[in-house]
Design an enzyme around this catalytic site. Sequence first.
Site, PDB file in Angstrom:
ATOM      1  N   HIS A 134       4.990  -4.572   7.952  1.00  0.00           N
ATOM      2  CA  HIS A 134       4.150  -3.372   7.975  1.00  0.00           C
ATOM      3  C   HIS A 134       4.002  -2.887   9.409  1.00  0.00           C
ATOM      4  CE1 HIS A 134       0.635  -0.742   7.392  1.00  0.00           C
ATOM      5  NE2 HIS A 134       1.005  -0.703   6.135  1.00  0.00           N
ATOM      6  N   ASP A 153       3.459  -2.346  -0.836  1.00  0.00           N
ATOM      7  CA  ASP A 153       4.450  -1.489  -1.494  1.00  0.00           C
ATOM      8  C   ASP A 153       5.381  -2.316  -2.372  1.00  0.00           C
ATOM      9  OD1 ASP A 153       3.605   0.940  -0.186  1.00  0.00           O
ATOM     10  OD2 ASP A 153       4.473   0.129   1.635  1.00  0.00           O
TER      11      ASP A 153
END
Length: 437
Positions: free
Chosen positions: A314, A372
């Site tokens: 991330h 995600d």
Amino acid sequence: MLDATASAPTSTTGSFTIGDKFVSVPVRQGTLGPSVVDIGKLYSQTGVFTYDPGFTSTASCESKITYIDGDNGILLYRGYPIEQLAEKGDFLETCYLLLYGELPTAAQRADFNYRIRRHTMVHEQLARFFQGFRRDAHPMSVLVASVGALSAFYHDATDISEPHQRMLASMRLIAKLPTLAALAYKYAIGQPFIYPKNDLDYASNFLRMCYAVPCEEYEVNPVMARALDQIFILHADHEQNASTSTVRLAGSSGANPFACIAAGVACLWGPAHGGANEAALKMLEEIGTVKNIPKYIARAKDKNDPFRLMGFGHRVYKNYDPRAKIMQKRCHEVLNETGRKDDPLLEVAMELEQIALSDEYFIEKKLYPNIDFYSGITLKAMGFPTSMFTALFAVARTAGWVAQWKEMIEDPSQKIGRPRQLYTGAKQRDYVPIAQR
């Protein structure tokens, strides 16, 4: 070099030299996180700008809504850990918290839920607006247009100087985004639109609008509803990300709230932002089967190979994304409930998960599965096509967008956004007639 001396509990004074000019600037400290150097007067004092592509080292505003500590994997909404809100609360309670700054009492919660439910329908002419799109239009293109079109129907909530209208617009956006997203989905698959049912909770209502048909009764699966509600909570806000910054920048011009949120939806569509979970599913489709995983893992480790594993790591979190830990648990619950464990694509995902959590390469580089990765798997197992993933993200993030927009409008220090640039183009030159070129 910047020297700082204390002058107040939440402010210090810094100084540095640019050429032959000595500059003194405030250094402000928030309640959490790094200090910021206030360079608001830097240009007037020195004639120079700062240069920060992507604004990765720039605080664009002061906010009390969301805090992220990426190094330690911490996400707070109004000071509350995301883990507690996701496990103990629900999405509308989170919306109330983001908008008002405090968790609601029982009476406040009941009133808020009632008001949201009274705004779930959209104008019937707006429903007919969908017929102008091609059947194969991406749901996000439909959502960008339909959210922006709300301003053509709700003229009583576009005066941003009036507090009641600001809150009315906020309520309408939170209430109507699920309806618009469901309409986009139904239109894409050629099924009749299903109207909201206001005795259902927020997530259940959305599932019914997506999956019910007029010719038979639809019963919402509570496991699916709870999973979707948690997905909404986990995606509700995430500090000054690209789409939130877009909403604030659009709002700084005085644009109406529906236009501002439409701008946020458009920004969210990007594969590096809201489209990341869709990209993660496409990656799994490219890998195809478990036996292909070693080849793709080797490619991911090869810095000369352009292939990248989507859904891992991330931009902000250098530790395990706290939202991913929650989503991992919910993901496996949904897979068990739907019996989708044997889906080849999901088998690939589960094997990749185990490798990422045990392989030294991934651990060393902190490439943990992110939200995600898990949300994409979960939404696929729930029956949503990948094209709907970002639209679902937009439904959730609307809560954060309207809270951030409202905070910005009510900030007396806010001004129209106007980033500067480092110009590297041609110097001034004279126009040459076309016959002489």
